[in-house]
Design a protein around this motif. Sequence first.
Motif, PDB file in Angstrom:
ATOM      1  N   GLU A 126       0.839  -1.207   0.000  1.00 53.47           N
ATOM      2  CA  GLU A 126       0.000   0.000   0.000  1.00 53.47           C
ATOM      3  C   GLU A 126       0.873   1.256   0.000  1.00 53.47           C
ATOM      4  OE1 GLU A 126      -3.375  -0.009  -0.043  1.00 53.47           O
ATOM      5  OE2 GLU A 126      -3.472  -2.193  -0.096  1.00 53.47           O
ATOM      6  N   ASN A 128      -1.516   1.173  -3.183  1.00 53.49           N
ATOM      7  CA  ASN A 128      -1.338   0.559  -4.509  1.00 53.49           C
ATOM      8  C   ASN A 128      -2.330   1.089  -5.542  1.00 53.49           C
ATOM      9  OD1 ASN A 128      -3.666  -0.596  -3.568  1.00 53.49           O
ATOM     10  ND2 ASN A 128      -2.787  -2.649  -3.261  1.00 53.49           N
ATOM     11  N   ASN A 129      -3.216   2.029  -5.101  1.00 57.56           N
ATOM     12  CA  ASN A 129      -4.183   2.605  -6.041  1.00 57.56           C
ATOM     13  C   ASN A 129      -4.798   1.505  -6.921  1.00 57.56           C
ATOM     14  OD1 ASN A 129      -5.367   5.145  -6.818  1.00 57.56           O
ATOM     15  ND2 ASN A 129      -4.354   4.932  -8.810  1.00 57.56           N
ATOM     16  N   GLU A 168      -7.813   4.176  -6.001  1.00 56.68           N
ATOM     17  CA  GLU A 168      -8.052   4.273  -4.565  1.00 56.68           C
ATOM     18  C   GLU A 168      -7.397   5.544  -4.031  1.00 56.68           C
ATOM     19  OE1 GLU A 168      -6.265   0.423  -3.620  1.00 56.68           O
ATOM     20  OE2 GLU A 168      -8.286  -0.395  -3.313  1.00 56.68           O
ATOM     21  N   ASP A 204      -4.981   2.315   1.165  1.00 59.57           N
ATOM     22  CA  ASP A 204      -5.773   3.193   0.301  1.00 59.57           C
ATOM     23  C   ASP A 204      -6.906   2.364  -0.291  1.00 59.57           C
ATOM     24  OD1 ASP A 204      -4.332   1.676  -1.529  1.00 59.57           O
ATOM     25  OD2 ASP A 204      -3.867   3.365  -2.852  1.00 59.57           O
TER      26      ASP A 204
HETATM   27 CA   LIG Z   1      -5.088  -0.174  -1.678  1.00 62.00          CA
END
Ligand SMILES: [Ca+2]
Length: 254
Positions: A209, A211-212, A221, A235
């Motif tokens: 994280e 990690n969008n 995210e 996220d």
């Molecule tokens: Ca995430």
Amino acid sequence: MEHEENYSSLHEEEPTPGANRLILEHSDGSRGLKRGVECLRSRAALLMALCFLASVCANIILTVLLVGRPVPGAPLDSPSLGFKLNSARTRYARLCEDYSALGQSCSKTVKRCRDCPEGWLHAGDQCYYFSNDKLDWLKSRDSCADMGGHLTILHTMDEHDALVEEVKKSDGFDYHFWIGLSDLDSEGDWRWVDNTTLQHKYWDQLSSEPNNHQSGGEHGEDCATLDSHAKTWFDVPCEHIYKRICQMDVIQLD
Ligand SMILES: [Ca+2]
Ligand SMILES: [Ca+2]
């Protein structure tokens, strides 16, 4: 006729010394006129000097007023904010005193003024509110603001660890809480709700994280949750619903 006699007698009288001087001055017409012109010039020059001085003073006062006035929308500097904050705290404390006195004079029971609002946790110089209901991130942010606070900001390890311990006491099955951190404005630029940048990061390393993750939809995210089990941040999509942690400064009443 009587008037003519009196007029003649005036010219026949011996002039007094003062009258002599007056007669002499008037007898020299050019010198008197010159003095009069010089006098008028001196007065005009003095008047112009006074006008100039008044103009300079007016300009200085105007400049001071304009420079001293904060530009609308411009951020206030820290001393100004500190001064306003102390003033607001003092007013709050006095209002509390008036409120208590009013209750006594009316023989009514009044709620005790507190350093933190009722239902908030007092920890250090901060107050925290752990919600039972769930909202998305934006509504959570607004809800905290409506209560006079903000989604929690965790600048130090001590703040983070103390908060995790408190959350663990009451989380039950819901152990994810919104915190005031997002990269909504610019992908990858994580900011707290007061627009400060990250000082210490507690992203979950096992999940890499933040990690969008593409499962977050078109925008990925962009909002952060605190996982009180892992004691780390993730996220997640801002549209998800979680409980929230609100925060505000303690108001010292002593
Ligand atoms: Ca995430
Ligand atoms: Ca993101």
